[in-house]
Design a protein around this motif. Sequence first.
Motif, short mmCIF file in Angstrom:
data_model
loop_
_atom_site.label_atom_id
_atom_site.label_comp_id
_atom_site.label_asym_id
_atom_site.label_seq_id
_atom_site.Cartn_x
_atom_site.Cartn_y
_atom_site.Cartn_z
N ARG A 267 0.81 -1.22 0.00
CA ARG A 267 0.00 0.00 0.00
C ARG A 267 0.84 1.27 0.00
O ARG A 267 0.45 2.28 -0.57
CB ARG A 267 -0.93 0.03 1.21
CG ARG A 267 -2.06 -0.96 1.14
CD ARG A 267 -2.97 -0.79 2.32
NE ARG A 267 -4.10 -1.72 2.27
CZ ARG A 267 -5.18 -1.59 3.00
NH1 ARG A 267 -5.29 -0.60 3.86
NH2 ARG A 267 -6.16 -2.47 2.89
N SER A 268 1.98 1.24 0.70
CA SER A 268 2.78 2.45 0.88
C SER A 268 3.87 2.63 -0.17
O SER A 268 4.36 3.74 -0.36
CB SER A 268 3.43 2.45 2.27
OG SER A 268 4.40 1.41 2.37
N GLY A 269 4.28 1.53 -0.82
CA GLY A 269 5.40 1.62 -1.75
C GLY A 269 6.74 1.59 -1.04
O GLY A 269 7.78 1.81 -1.66
N ILE A 270 6.74 1.31 0.25
CA ILE A 270 7.97 1.21 1.05
C ILE A 270 8.25 -0.27 1.26
O ILE A 270 7.34 -1.05 1.54
CB ILE A 270 7.82 1.93 2.41
CG1 ILE A 270 7.38 3.39 2.21
CG2 ILE A 270 9.10 1.84 3.23
CD1 ILE A 270 8.32 4.25 1.40
N SER A 271 9.50 -0.68 1.16
CA SER A 271 9.82 -2.11 1.24
C SER A 271 9.45 -2.70 2.60
O SER A 271 9.48 -2.02 3.63
CB SER A 271 11.31 -2.34 0.97
OG SER A 271 12.09 -1.93 2.08
N SER B 67 12.89 8.67 6.73
CA SER B 67 12.87 10.04 6.24
C SER B 67 11.44 10.56 6.35
O SER B 67 10.50 9.77 6.54
CB SER B 67 13.33 10.10 4.78
OG SER B 67 12.34 9.49 3.94
N VAL B 68 11.26 11.83 6.22
CA VAL B 68 9.91 12.42 6.27
C VAL B 68 9.05 11.85 5.14
O VAL B 68 7.88 11.51 5.36
CB VAL B 68 9.98 13.96 6.20
CG1 VAL B 68 8.60 14.57 6.06
CG2 VAL B 68 10.69 14.53 7.41
N ASP B 69 9.63 11.70 3.95
CA ASP B 69 8.88 11.14 2.82
C ASP B 69 8.47 9.70 3.08
O ASP B 69 7.34 9.30 2.79
CB ASP B 69 9.70 11.21 1.52
CG ASP B 69 9.85 12.63 1.00
OD1 ASP B 69 9.05 13.50 1.42
OD2 ASP B 69 10.75 12.87 0.18
N GLY C 25 0.31 7.60 5.24
CA GLY C 25 -0.76 7.73 4.26
C GLY C 25 -1.44 6.40 4.00
O GLY C 25 -2.67 6.32 3.90
N ALA C 26 -0.65 5.33 3.92
CA ALA C 26 -1.21 3.99 3.71
C ALA C 26 -1.99 3.51 4.92
O ALA C 26 -2.88 2.67 4.81
CB ALA C 26 -0.10 3.00 3.38
#
Length: 187
Positions: free
Chosen positions: A30-34, A49-51, A58-59
């Motif tokens: 959902r987040s695109g983060i590994s 990081s903030v991003d 957000g997810a």
Amino acid sequence: MEAVAMALVGGKLRALRQRRGLGMRELALRSGISHSAISQIERERMSPSVDTLGAILGALGTTLSSFFADLESALPARPFYKAEELVEIGRGDRISYRLVGMDHPNRRMLMLAERYAPGAHTEAVIAHNAEEAGIVTQGAVEVTVDGRSRILRKGDAYYFDSRLPHSFRNVDAAVSEIISAITPPTY
């Protein structure tokens, strides 16, 4: 203050993810983060990081400002939301959690319109540092708090200390709905 806040990020993220019934892999999708980055953040082995933190939050259906509720915001609050503006933070096919006021600055309460498909239940017993209350508006939901269960029907309600282990299960043959509030917001 920033170092103290960053030291609490992993535990808060894990609690949010578990409260939502999401596994790390689903959150990663959902987040695109590994998956590995989320695992390291939750175990306090990596500072995001903030991003990265923004993408994960957000997810999970929240914002940086809501996550760090102790920070003040100058954004104006809006008092009204149309049905289509309620943000879905659940799994619409099983348990839908539609969040009221996701963009409200410094939100100190979590208000949800919950919808449970027939047979749907929270994946695990949940516990988090808050108070929780709700009213069943349709169907029948079995609510279990600290090992005590009760089937609640339309008009019945609950209020409990969310630090106690708890779970929800739709025992109706049709969709069941709850309007709930949690304070402080856990996501």
